[in-house]
Design a protein around this motif. Sequence first.
Motif, PDB file in Angstrom:
ATOM      1  N   THR A 182       0.829  -1.206   0.000  1.00  0.00           N
ATOM      2  CA  THR A 182       0.000   0.000   0.000  1.00  0.00           C
ATOM      3  C   THR A 182       0.862   1.253   0.000  1.00  0.00           C
ATOM      4  N   VAL A 183       2.084   1.104  -0.450  1.00  0.00           N
ATOM      5  CA  VAL A 183       3.022   2.219  -0.597  1.00  0.00           C
ATOM      6  C   VAL A 183       3.696   2.100  -1.957  1.00  0.00           C
ATOM      7  N   ALA A 184       4.166   3.234  -2.481  1.00  0.00           N
ATOM      8  CA  ALA A 184       4.900   3.235  -3.743  1.00  0.00           C
ATOM      9  C   ALA A 184       6.370   2.971  -3.448  1.00  0.00           C
ATOM     10  N   ARG A 185       6.834   1.792  -3.758  1.00  0.00           N
ATOM     11  CA  ARG A 185       8.229   1.443  -3.517  1.00  0.00           C
ATOM     12  C   ARG A 185       9.115   2.171  -4.521  1.00  0.00           C
ATOM     13  N   THR A 186      10.292   2.580  -4.064  1.00  0.00           N
ATOM     14  CA  THR A 186      11.233   3.250  -4.954  1.00  0.00           C
ATOM     15  C   THR A 186      11.960   2.222  -5.804  1.00  0.00           C
ATOM     16  N   GLU A 187      12.616   2.693  -6.851  1.00  0.00           N
ATOM     17  CA  GLU A 187      13.401   1.804  -7.696  1.00  0.00           C
ATOM     18  C   GLU A 187      14.488   1.108  -6.893  1.00  0.00           C
ATOM     19  N   SER A 188      15.106   1.833  -5.975  1.00  0.00           N
ATOM     20  CA  SER A 188      16.153   1.248  -5.134  1.00  0.00           C
ATOM     21  C   SER A 188      15.588   0.157  -4.236  1.00  0.00           C
ATOM     22  N   GLU A 189      14.415   0.404  -3.633  1.00  0.00           N
ATOM     23  CA  GLU A 189      13.802  -0.603  -2.763  1.00  0.00           C
ATOM     24  C   GLU A 189      13.407  -1.841  -3.557  1.00  0.00           C
ATOM     25  N   ILE A 190      12.838  -1.647  -4.730  1.00  0.00           N
ATOM     26  CA  ILE A 190      12.457  -2.775  -5.569  1.00  0.00           C
ATOM     27  C   ILE A 190      13.686  -3.615  -5.910  1.00  0.00           C
ATOM     28  N   CYS A 191      14.774  -2.941  -6.280  1.00  0.00           N
ATOM     29  CA  CYS A 191      15.987  -3.642  -6.696  1.00  0.00           C
ATOM     30  C   CYS A 191      16.655  -4.364  -5.531  1.00  0.00           C
ATOM     31  N   THR A 192      16.701  -3.724  -4.369  1.00  0.00           N
ATOM     32  CA  THR A 192      17.352  -4.308  -3.204  1.00  0.00           C
ATOM     33  C   THR A 192      16.593  -5.503  -2.670  1.00  0.00           C
ATOM     34  N   TRP A 193      15.252  -5.465  -2.725  1.00  0.00           N
ATOM     35  CA  TRP A 193      14.428  -6.489  -2.092  1.00  0.00           C
ATOM     36  C   TRP A 193      13.959  -7.577  -3.041  1.00  0.00           C
ATOM     37  N   LYS A 194      14.119  -7.405  -4.341  1.00  0.00           N
ATOM     38  CA  LYS A 194      13.482  -8.337  -5.267  1.00  0.00           C
ATOM     39  C   LYS A 194      14.013  -9.765  -5.141  1.00  0.00           C
ATOM     40  N   ASP A 195      15.269  -9.922  -4.739  1.00  0.00           N
ATOM     41  CA  ASP A 195      15.861 -11.253  -4.636  1.00  0.00           C
ATOM     42  C   ASP A 195      15.675 -11.889  -3.267  1.00  0.00           C
ATOM     43  N   CYS A 196      14.935 -11.233  -2.389  1.00  0.00           N
ATOM     44  CA  CYS A 196      14.777 -11.706  -1.014  1.00  0.00           C
ATOM     45  C   CYS A 196      13.398 -12.306  -0.772  1.00  0.00           C
ATOM     46  N   THR A 197      13.341 -13.213   0.182  1.00  0.00           N
ATOM     47  CA  THR A 197      12.073 -13.725   0.682  1.00  0.00           C
ATOM     48  C   THR A 197      11.667 -12.895   1.892  1.00  0.00           C
ATOM     49  N   ILE A 198      10.475 -12.296   1.840  1.00  0.00           N
ATOM     50  CA  ILE A 198       9.930 -11.573   2.989  1.00  0.00           C
ATOM     51  C   ILE A 198       9.038 -12.547   3.738  1.00  0.00           C
ATOM     52  N   ASP A 199       9.441 -12.903   4.934  1.00  0.00           N
ATOM     53  CA  ASP A 199       8.784 -13.986   5.654  1.00  0.00           C
ATOM     54  C   ASP A 199       8.075 -13.484   6.900  1.00  0.00           C
ATOM     55  N   GLY A 200       7.446 -12.310   6.817  1.00  0.00           N
ATOM     56  CA  GLY A 200       6.740 -11.777   7.965  1.00  0.00           C
ATOM     57  C   GLY A 200       6.271 -10.358   7.713  1.00  0.00           C
ATOM     58  N   PRO A 201       5.591  -9.752   8.687  1.00  0.00           N
ATOM     59  CA  PRO A 201       5.039  -8.404   8.511  1.00  0.00           C
ATOM     60  C   PRO A 201       6.116  -7.350   8.275  1.00  0.00           C
ATOM     61  N   VAL A 202       5.838  -6.456   7.340  1.00  0.00           N
ATOM     62  CA  VAL A 202       6.686  -5.309   7.037  1.00  0.00           C
ATOM     63  C   VAL A 202       5.756  -4.117   6.834  1.00  0.00           C
ATOM     64  N   THR A 203       6.143  -2.944   7.301  1.00  0.00           N
ATOM     65  CA  THR A 203       5.311  -1.759   7.160  1.00  0.00           C
ATOM     66  C   THR A 203       4.937  -1.534   5.697  1.00  0.00           C
ATOM     67  N   GLY A 204       3.641  -1.366   5.435  1.00  0.00           N
ATOM     68  CA  GLY A 204       3.148  -1.114   4.095  1.00  0.00           C
ATOM     69  C   GLY A 204       2.889  -2.354   3.265  1.00  0.00           C
ATOM     70  N   LEU A 205       3.217  -3.535   3.805  1.00  0.00           N
ATOM     71  CA  LEU A 205       3.035  -4.788   3.058  1.00  0.00           C
ATOM     72  C   LEU A 205       1.628  -5.329   3.311  1.00  0.00           C
ATOM     73  N   LEU A 206       0.792  -5.329   2.276  1.00  0.00           N
ATOM     74  CA  LEU A 206      -0.587  -5.801   2.397  1.00  0.00           C
ATOM     75  C   LEU A 206      -0.669  -7.314   2.289  1.00  0.00           C
ATOM     76  N   ALA A 207       0.125  -7.894   1.410  1.00  0.00           N
ATOM     77  CA  ALA A 207       0.118  -9.351   1.234  1.00  0.00           C
ATOM     78  C   ALA A 207       1.439  -9.787   0.625  1.00  0.00           C
ATOM     79  N   VAL A 208       1.899 -10.980   1.006  1.00  0.00           N
ATOM     80  CA  VAL A 208       3.084 -11.577   0.384  1.00  0.00           C
ATOM     81  C   VAL A 208       2.869 -13.083   0.305  1.00  0.00           C
ATOM     82  N   TYR A 209       3.013 -13.607  -0.906  1.00  0.00           N
ATOM     83  CA  TYR A 209       2.842 -15.034  -1.161  1.00  0.00           C
ATOM     84  C   TYR A 209       4.186 -15.584  -1.634  1.00  0.00           C
TER      85      TYR A 209
END
Length: 331
Positions: A182-209
């Motif tokens: 529910t937030v507009a991720r920056t290009e840097s955030e997209i690039c830094t996080w794209k290779d990672c597994t998010i395995d829990g709550p993160v601010t602004g994260l509505l859903a992660v599968y």
Amino acid sequence: MKHILSFFFILFCSITFAQTPYALELDGTDDYVLMGDVNDLGTSDFTVEAWFYAESYGTNGGKIINKGETAVGTPAEAGYGIRFGHSSMSRIDANIHGATGPYYDLYCDTIQFDTWYHVAMVRRFDKFMLYVNCILVDSMTIPPNVNVDTDMPLGIGGKDKGGLSFNDNFHDGYIDEVRIWTVARTESEICTWKDCTIDGPVTGLLAVYNMDHQTGTIASDNSGNGNDGTLQDQATWAPSTIGANCYLNFSESNLKDSEFGIYPMPVDQELIIDGLNENCDYKIYSTSGKLVQNGKYLAGQSIALDKVEPGMYFICVQTVLGQVSMRFLKE
């Protein structure tokens, strides 16, 4: 007493040491994942992203992720989606639609079969953007009040029309690490996080599968919001290399009375965990979640860090009491 950092943060992380990454496998005929009427985005900023791998394409393309965008929805046609193969075997497109007005469509025509790609669509106020492998490939200016809410279900790998019409747009291939923000991720955030597994709550994260299931028919939502999906028809799981060595879920709490500590601080070439009197597996992560070193910690001995660059890190250890992690500074 050795120079233990007395105010050290102890971090409880939900990293599974034996985790084997998996992905959603779809046949392009009738397989998809159904979530129900969840994860509406209204007029807010948002980011919708996923990894996908295509083996073929249909006449109308395969939906990587879709909510609404159908005449039987209320409002009609409202919703959002990312699709592969519409009008071209090399096209990925992202689109949104409100109750009125045109479709706002972005696309990229350089996609190849049998290759993993990361795709993200972002709305930031009146800017609509499409990223492929964290590179901005298309963008446009849109009205800032486009409301994409719809009563249609959310689907991954196909378009579900809530039983009011036939389902279609089935993806042939694999889908992994689907995230809705529910937030507009920056290009840097997209690039830094794209290779990672998010395995829990993160601010602004509505859903992660994460799709890291080996068996069963449930695609778990690991955001903490509980919007799990159910596999339809013959959708199944397959081994994946996506998110294999990078995890992001450090839930920080200041536990001053913990029996564990690290010395010396800052760490030079060797790290010792004070108070840990058992042998255990460990993993060291950068602050961006990248796995930089792992091995077996032997009680009373040290961990050599001669190959770790200077900076801030987390070390996670699997003790008999559970998984704990600590932050340290490497000189």
